[in-house]
Design a protein around this motif. Structure first.
Motif, short mmCIF file in Angstrom:
data_model
loop_
_atom_site.label_atom_id
_atom_site.label_comp_id
_atom_site.label_asym_id
_atom_site.label_seq_id
_atom_site.Cartn_x
_atom_site.Cartn_y
_atom_site.Cartn_z
N GLU A 138 16.22 16.58 -11.47
CA GLU A 138 15.93 16.01 -10.15
C GLU A 138 16.58 16.83 -9.04
OE1 GLU A 138 17.23 12.01 -10.45
OE2 GLU A 138 15.47 11.35 -11.60
N ALA A 139 17.79 17.33 -9.26
CA ALA A 139 18.45 18.17 -8.26
C ALA A 139 17.67 19.45 -8.02
CB ALA A 139 19.87 18.49 -8.71
N ALA A 149 18.23 14.40 -16.54
CA ALA A 149 17.54 13.86 -15.37
C ALA A 149 18.25 14.26 -14.09
CB ALA A 149 17.45 12.34 -15.48
N ARG A 150 19.57 14.20 -14.09
CA ARG A 150 20.32 14.57 -12.89
C ARG A 150 20.07 16.02 -12.52
NH1 ARG A 150 24.69 17.27 -11.94
NH2 ARG A 150 25.24 17.47 -14.15
N ARG A 151 20.14 16.93 -13.50
CA ARG A 151 19.95 18.35 -13.22
C ARG A 151 18.52 18.66 -12.79
NH1 ARG A 151 24.20 19.16 -17.49
NH2 ARG A 151 22.68 18.80 -19.12
N TRP A 190 10.51 10.61 -10.92
CA TRP A 190 10.85 11.31 -9.68
C TRP A 190 9.68 11.28 -8.70
CZ3 TRP A 190 8.87 15.67 -7.24
CH2 TRP A 190 9.67 16.24 -6.24
N ASP A 192 20.55 11.37 -19.42
CA ASP A 192 20.96 11.12 -18.05
C ASP A 192 21.36 12.40 -17.34
OD1 ASP A 192 20.49 8.44 -18.44
OD2 ASP A 192 22.60 7.91 -18.73
N GLU A 193 22.08 13.28 -18.05
CA GLU A 193 22.47 14.54 -17.45
C GLU A 193 21.26 15.44 -17.22
OE1 GLU A 193 25.60 15.63 -16.29
OE2 GLU A 193 25.70 13.45 -16.40
#
Length: 351
Positions: free
Chosen positions: A339-340, A335-337, A30, A332-333
């Motif tokens: 990063e958000a 990382a998504r959470r 990130w 992956d989930e």
């Protein structure tokens, strides 16, 4: 350019430390996308520092005595000066307090909350591993736009359990975790005793180490369960250990968002867990597992016995649990959470 400082000053190599290690590569990627870098900071002499000694990029070890210790504060200030972070993300209260003192005004402070014992400081962001912890942060005065839910995750395991594949022999119940009173392993041992008294042929292996070992060994002896209940110590291959079982028991009294429960579900084990914060956010009763009242060996024994007698249902629960974890709680989930949440912090700081 956005630099990030990622701090964890724990001594051991438990759940908090594992979450720190799961976050680190995500944070590095990130920061790199924003022309910066993420520096991981760990306790000098701690198990993470030793286990990650050859890592690239390296983690920075620093002393961690008390929040007010001048050596600790001096080391923290030196790390901040050298890396000029825009965000400091700490795991737990100690690094949060240390780096709050060490950082200049304007640096975004964030704390990853793993358990209910935490303080709220105005202006600080809270990354909560479970919704119940986010609710506590709000109740304690954190601003709604400073509270983020980032559930824990596990990697897809290299092995898969085959519950009840053996046609004969005892049913094997497995459990894992630190041997601490809050983990409730005494409740599990009593439940196994009840199953044996009901002529249910079971064995139980508990992986882990901790201060409760002597008391648990004494309980096993008192209940005459030496032949069938074993404290097998800790293992570096937790997935491999769990996959040897037919059922997974999780009798804990207090949790954040338990990694061990996710790991057991990921290998496809039918699970029976205590109906407390953490597990109730993960499990759907009768769909992905069974939930039983806290500190109740009778109900735990009954739920385990019901799954043993209805193995088709048990296998269905195990398969559904595995699918849930692989879909919703993988890297992956995470990382998504994560990063958000970081993106939200930056937007909030510019508002």
């Amino acid at each position: 350019m956005t630099n990030l400082l990622h701090a964890m000053l724990g001594k051991g190599l438990g759940g908090l430390e594992q979450v720190f290690l799961d976050y680190q590569p995500i944070l590095e990627a990130w920061a790199a996308k924003r022309g910066g870098r993420c520096v991981g900071v760990v306790r000098n002499g701690g198990k993470v520092a030793a286990a990650q000694a050859g890592r690239t990029p390296p983690l920075i070890p620093m002393p961690a005595f008390t929040d007010w210790d001048p050596i600790t504060l001096g080391a923290a200030r030196a790390v901040v000066r050298a890396n000029r972070p825009a965000i400091i993300l700490s795991h737990g209260q100690r690094p949060a307090r240390v780096f709050a003192k060490a950082a200049p005004a304007g640096v975004i402070q964030a704390v990853c909350v793993h358990k209910p014992s935490f303080d709220v400081t105005p202006g600080t962001h809270y990354l909560c591993v479970g919704q119940h912890l986010a609710n506590l942060a709000l109740e304690r005065g954190a601003a709604a736009d400073h509270v983020h839910v980032v559930q824990n995750a596990v990697r897809p395991p290299p092995v898969q359990a085959q519950p009840f594949a053996r046609e004969d022999g005892p049913v094997k119940i497995v459990a894992a975790g630190r041997l601490h009173a809050k983990k409730g392993f005494d409740v599990l041992i009593r439940a196994v005793g009840k199953l044996r008294a009901w002529d249910v042929d079971v064995t139980c292996e508990i992986a882990g180490e901790g201060a409760e070992r002597a008391d648990l060994e004494a309980l096993i002896k008192t209940l005459d369960l030496d032949p069938c209940v074993k404290l097998v110590g800790w293992t570096d291959d937790i997935a491999g250990f769990l996959a040897t079982g037919d059922l997974f028991a999780f009798p804990s009294h207090q949790e954040g968002f338990p990694l061990t429960l996710l790991e057991a579900m990921a290998v496809g084990l039918p699970v029976v867990a205590t109906e407390i914060d953490g597990p109730v956010e993960i499990l759907d009763e009768g769909v992905t597992g069974r939930l039983v009242p806290d500190d109740d060996p009778d109900r735990l024994a009954e739920a385990l016995g019901e799954l043993i007698s209805d193995r088709d249902t048990a296998q269905r629960l195990g398969a559904a649990a595995r699918e849930l974890v692989l879909t919703e709680y993988g890297p992956d989930e995470l990382a998504r959470r994560l990063e958000a949440a970081l993106d939200g912090m930056l937007v909030n700081s510019k508002a």
